[in-house]
Write an enzyme that holds these catalytic residues in place. Structure first.
Site, PDB file in Angstrom:
ATOM      1  N   LYS A 610       0.821  -1.227   0.000  1.00  0.00           N
ATOM      2  CA  LYS A 610       0.000   0.000   0.000  1.00  0.00           C
ATOM      3  C   LYS A 610       0.848   1.267   0.000  1.00  0.00           C
ATOM      4  CE  LYS A 610      -3.540  -0.730  -0.368  1.00  0.00           C
ATOM      5  NZ  LYS A 610      -4.174  -1.165  -1.636  1.00  0.00           N
ATOM      6  N   GLY A 612       2.562   2.143  -3.199  1.00  0.00           N
ATOM      7  CA  GLY A 612       2.795   2.506  -4.593  1.00  0.00           C
ATOM      8  C   GLY A 612       3.712   1.551  -5.325  1.00  0.00           C
ATOM      9  N   THR A 614       3.027  -1.237  -6.915  1.00  0.00           N
ATOM     10  CA  THR A 614       2.494  -1.703  -8.197  1.00  0.00           C
ATOM     11  C   THR A 614       2.679  -0.643  -9.275  1.00  0.00           C
ATOM     12  OG1 THR A 614       0.848  -3.034  -7.001  1.00  0.00           O
ATOM     13  CG2 THR A 614       0.474  -2.675  -9.342  1.00  0.00           C
ATOM     14  N   TRP A 813      -1.109   8.982 -12.119  1.00  0.00           N
ATOM     15  CA  TRP A 813      -0.418   8.968 -13.402  1.00  0.00           C
ATOM     16  C   TRP A 813      -0.484   7.581 -14.035  1.00  0.00           C
ATOM     17  CZ3 TRP A 813       2.185  13.306 -15.503  1.00  0.00           C
ATOM     18  CH2 TRP A 813       2.163  14.442 -14.667  1.00  0.00           C
ATOM     19  N   LYS A 829      -6.808  -0.353  -7.692  1.00  0.00           N
ATOM     20  CA  LYS A 829      -5.795   0.631  -7.332  1.00  0.00           C
ATOM     21  C   LYS A 829      -6.400   2.030  -7.351  1.00  0.00           C
ATOM     22  CE  LYS A 829      -2.835  -2.694  -7.175  1.00  0.00           C
ATOM     23  NZ  LYS A 829      -2.337  -3.182  -5.874  1.00  0.00           N
ATOM     24  N   LYS A 832     -11.122   5.333  -3.706  1.00  0.00           N
ATOM     25  CA  LYS A 832     -11.507   6.476  -2.888  1.00  0.00           C
ATOM     26  C   LYS A 832     -12.183   5.940  -1.624  1.00  0.00           C
ATOM     27  CE  LYS A 832     -10.686   9.793  -5.984  1.00  0.00           C
ATOM     28  NZ  LYS A 832      -9.383   9.561  -6.539  1.00  0.00           N
ATOM     29  N   TYR A 833     -11.771   6.460  -0.473  1.00  0.00           N
ATOM     30  CA  TYR A 833     -12.417   6.060   0.773  1.00  0.00           C
ATOM     31  C   TYR A 833     -12.408   7.250   1.719  1.00  0.00           C
ATOM     32  CZ  TYR A 833      -7.464   4.723   1.215  1.00  0.00           C
ATOM     33  OH  TYR A 833      -6.105   4.681   1.150  1.00  0.00           O
TER      34      TYR A 833
END
Length: 878
Positions: A610, A612, A614, A813, A829, A832-833
């Site tokens: 969690k 970044g 990936t 991006w 990926k 929104k939460y």
């Protein structure tokens, strides 16, 4: 008036003669001081006088020990110290220091080496109420004697308080005083002596393995021996010897026939038990007594039991050119020696490894030996070698390898050779390590093999590092050499002469192998049992020597039972540690030529989750010179090899995730597994297989990472995350349900960034690790990718400003394709939460404060830029 006159007289100029006299006196003083410190080896030794009284001596006549008032000893509570040895060495490369360490390593005792301080700081000796060390060893005992007052008092108090003993060595040189008193001790030293005929004091309380019944006749090595003499009852002789000449030792108060070369201080003088050696470890009895001293002074915490299991393998049965094989007389001698050895080792049985293809390929006399050996088939243990003695790693097809094994099995059945021993050895240990998957599968298919052995794991040398492991259901045991090889068949032609072989047996390498290993599997060959029968000579004399000088109880077990015993003693060795086969020439020689180390990745993105990872994986994959791993059917783009059960599938399984490299040198493979970051196992495993790899980690605010993981679990309908709020998860106490605590750990623990990075730095140099700012990767990815490319050293730099575009719908991006289209990460990926609640953020800011401070220190030490979020957090805590 008188006061004024005195003042004037005092102020008169001093005469030049007086000035010169004062200067001369100061010069003399400085010379004495310089000499004192220049010849510091004499410090701690005081010239012995004639004040030593003549004590009464028991027979045999030895250096005296008179009863003086005893100082009560503090009972030893070994549970208050860690089983760790502190070794003070002269330098990291000193021979004696390395020999001390070698014995500790061979015995698998944990240790720590320190350069012996003169006036420097003493290592921290305690941790809260526990002692950090169970034993202190000084390579040079004078370094201990001459410690400055502060450190000496510190160390002595520690030894008394925690019942810790000291072992020390005194090695004389040409400048040593011939006779001197050890400063602060009622102990006299007489140095630079030639000694002979060493004996063992049967009354010595430290003897455990050592048997005191014999005298080692002959000269002791060297002319620089030191012997000890004392009137104090605290000193008990351990080893004694005679002087080579009949002359008495100068200054020795009693003309003793035997002189103490190793002395035990019972602690009656100052409450500290010590063992002092009058030379180094070149003399084999010193090694034996050193092992006993370690055992005694640690209350047997650092001690092996007396049982020693021995298995003697004879490889290449029926193999060998004419003139090197066994004849009838040799086979009879093999059986007779086995029966003789059984009087010392219950049920001792030679273990014969056969290659059936070569049966009856010798001279007529040797063929008769083959026949007689098979007539004794039930008298020995048997194991399969390869049918044609081929190296298994040369067989790339498992079915062909199995056919070879089937031929050997057919031969065994036809000649009544047992086929159910469950043990096999590969010629030249090929395919065992590095692992050849086809060998393990064929062994299980044809023979039902459960155990094998090799001398190659983790490396051939040094032998003391050899270990066992378990792979694919087969237990692999460490195998030892014994000084015999296929070409050593004549006693008088032994390399270095017969004396070298005898030296190996009598207190040398072979003796030490049995002494320091609870289980020893020895490799010998058929040729060692023909001609001069050096195999029989070696093990008969070894057993005789062990029985003469030690209390060891020699035993044997069939291979499968022996393997279970081994991993019962060393359960931590079951998990293998895969290494780069190309880093060891011997490993590369027995590794399939169809495999290449160029297939291993040169870069690992280790996480944490969690942050970044990936996105970075996607961006790197856009570069023409960089290739990622193939996806996994179970874990998608992540292989997750180094942190879990996939590791036990072996490096062949791992390599299958990467393309076969082209002929270009620009191929650069990488993999991303975000749960490597906080794994306790991954750093060591990665360093072993990929020692030159580059490591990238991405850090975001640990509070945001924790919250993102919680939301990730909710998105996957994790029942615990659905039941509890984020605040309830992160503040759960020790009494909370186990599954809640597990989720809490996965939220919080990966955010201990400094702890995890330090673990990686224990195995990798700082210049192999790049720490990226996850916030900048999200907002300025092109700039971050420039940094990454420089770190990787790629020759064809890519301009990510032209290949990345911001997608307002996704909010991050993406890859820019032809026609202005973009390729973004999947729906999972960039979710929104809701924002984190203020109470949780406040809790996490406080929770991670110390971790973030430590992270800033660590990054500064590594020469890395502090992430923007970290600077903000540090400013807010001021």
């Amino acid at each position: 008036m008188s006061l004024s006159l005195k003042t004037r007289r005092f102020g008169r100029p001093v005469r030049p003669q007086l000035v010169l006299l004062l200067l001369f006196a100061l010069c003399l003083l400085s010379v004495f001081i310089s000499a004192y410190y220049l010849y510091g080896w004499k410090r701690g030794l005081e010239p012995s006088g004639s004040e030593a009284q003549s004590p009464d001596c028991d027979e045999p006549k030895i250096s005296p020990s008179r009863l003086l008032p005893m100082k009560p000893l503090k009972p030893v509570d070994s549970s208050r110290t860690d089983p760790l040895v502190l070794v003070f060495v002269e330098s990291l490369y000193s021979q004696l220091g390395q020999e001390i360490v070698a014995i500790l390593e061979s015995s698998r005792f944990k240790y720590r080496t320190e350069i012996a301080p003169g006036k420097g700081d003493m290592p921290t000796l305690t941790d809260k109420d526990r002692g950090r060390f169970a034993l202190i060893v000084y390579e040079n005992i004078l370094k201990y004697v001459n410690l400055d007052a502060w450190n000496r008092e510190l160390l002595d108090k520690y030894c008394v308080e925690y019942g810790v003993g000291i072992i020390g060595f005194f090695k004389a040189n040409e400048n040593s005083l011939l006779s001197a008193q050890l400063k602060g001790f009622p102990l006299y030293l007489h140095s630079n002596l030639g000694l002979k005929d060493c004996s063992i004091n049967p009354k010595s309380p430290l003897l455990y393995i050592t048997r005191p019944n014999q005298v080692e006749k002959g000269d002791l090595p060297g002319e620089d021996w030191t012997v000890f003499q004392s009137n104090h009852s605290t000193y008990e002789p351990v080893l004694l010897a005679k002087t080579k000449s009949a002359e008495s030792i100068p200054h020795l108060s009693v003309d003793a026939a035997l002189h103490t070369t190793v002395v035990q201080d019972l602690g009656l003088h100052d409450g500290i038990q010590r063992v002092l050696f009058g030379n180094n470890l070149n003399f084999w009895l010193h090694k034996l007594v050193f092992v006993d001293a370690v055992s005694f002074l640690t209350g047997k915490r650092l001690s092996l039991p007396l049982n020693r299991y021995v298995l003697v393998d004879i490889d290449d049965i029926f193999v060998g050119k004419e003139g090197t094989r066994m004849k009838v007389e040799d086979v009879k001698a093999l059986y007779d020696t086995q029966m003789e050895l059984r009087t010392h080792i219950p049920n001792f049985t030679f273990n014969l490894g056969f290659s059936g293809k070569f049966f009856h390929t010798g001279t007529d006399a040797e063929d008769e030996g083959d026949d007689l050996l098979l007539s004794y088939v039930k008298q020995f243990w048997w194991f399969p070698h390869m049918w044609s003695h081929m190296q298994p790693h040369l067989f790339h097809n498992q079915s062909v390898l199995a056919e070879q094994m089937a031929l050997n099995r057919k031969f065994a059945v036809e000649h009544g050779i047992p086929t159910d021993m469950g043990y096999a050895v590969a010629p030249h240990h090929s395919g065992v390590y590095p692992v050849h998957v086809q060998l393990y599968e064929a062994w299980k298919q044809i023979w039902g093999i459960k155990v094998t052995s090799t001398e190659e794991y983790p490396h051939l040398k040094p032998a003391r590092y050899r270990r066992g492991f378990v792979h694919n259901g087969i237990m692999v045991l460490p195998r030892q050499t014994c000084g015999l090889f296929t070409h050593t068949i004549f006693y008088n032609e032994y390399p270095g002469g017969p004396v070298e072989l005898d030296k190996i047996i009598n207190g040398g390498e072979l003796f030490l192998t049995v002494l320091l290993n609870p289980i020893s599997i020895f490799m010998t060959h058929l040729s060692n049992y023909g001609n001069d029968r050096l195999g029989l000579y070696t093990f008969k004399h070894l057993v005789q020597f062990l029985n003469t000088w030690t209390n060891l109880k020699l035993e044997t077990l069939p291979p499968v039972q022996l393997a279970h015993k081994y991993f019962q003693i060393f359960p931590e060795e079951k998990d293998p540690l895969w290494q780069d086969p190309c880093e060891d020439k011997r490993h590369k020689d027995i590794w399939s030529k169809e495999k290449t180390c160029d297939r291993f990745p040169k870069l690992l993105i280790i996480g944490p989750q969690k942050t970044g990872t990936t996105a970075l994986y996607l961006f790197l994959g856009m570069h023409s010179d960089l290739s990622s791993n193939y996806p996994s059917s179970e874990t998608f783009e992540e292989i997750q090899f180094f942190n879990g059960q996939n590791y036990h599938k072996g490096i062949d399984w791992f390599m299958e995730f990467f393309p076969i490299p082209s002929n270009t040198t620009s191929d650069f493979y990488f993999e991303k597994s975000a749960n490597y970051f906080d794994s306790e196992l991954a750093p060591r495993r990665v360093a072993a297989l990929l020692p030159k790899a580059k490591i990238i980690t991405i850090l975001i605010n640990p509070a945001d990472r924790a919250y993102s993981w919680y939301q990730h679990q909710r998105a996957h309908d994790d029942p615990v995350a659905m039941k509890y709020t984020f605040q309830e998860v992160i503040t759960a106490g020790p009494e909370a349900p186990q599954r809640l605590r597990a989720l809490q750990n996965r939220c919080l623990v990966p955010g201990w960034y400094s702890t995890h990075i330090e673990r990686w730095m224990n195995h990798f140099h700082a210049n192999q690790i790049l720490v990226l700012d996850g916030k900048l990767l999200r907002t300025e990815p092109a700039n971050v990718m420039e940094t990454v490319q420089k770190f990787l050293g790629v020759t064809n730099a890519m301009d990510y400003h032209k290949t990345l575009a911001f997608d307002p719908k996704k909010g991050f991006w993406c890859q820019l394709l032809d026609g202005g289209r973009t390729k973004c990460l999947g729906k999972s990926k960039g979710r929104k939460y809701p924002d984190m609640d203020s109470d949780s953020r406040s809790f996490l800011m406080d929770y991670y404060r110390d971790h973030n401070i430590e992270l800033s220190k660590l990054l500064y030490k590594m020469g890395q830029t502090l992430p923007t979020w970290l600077r903000e957090e540090l400013q807010s805590t001021r």
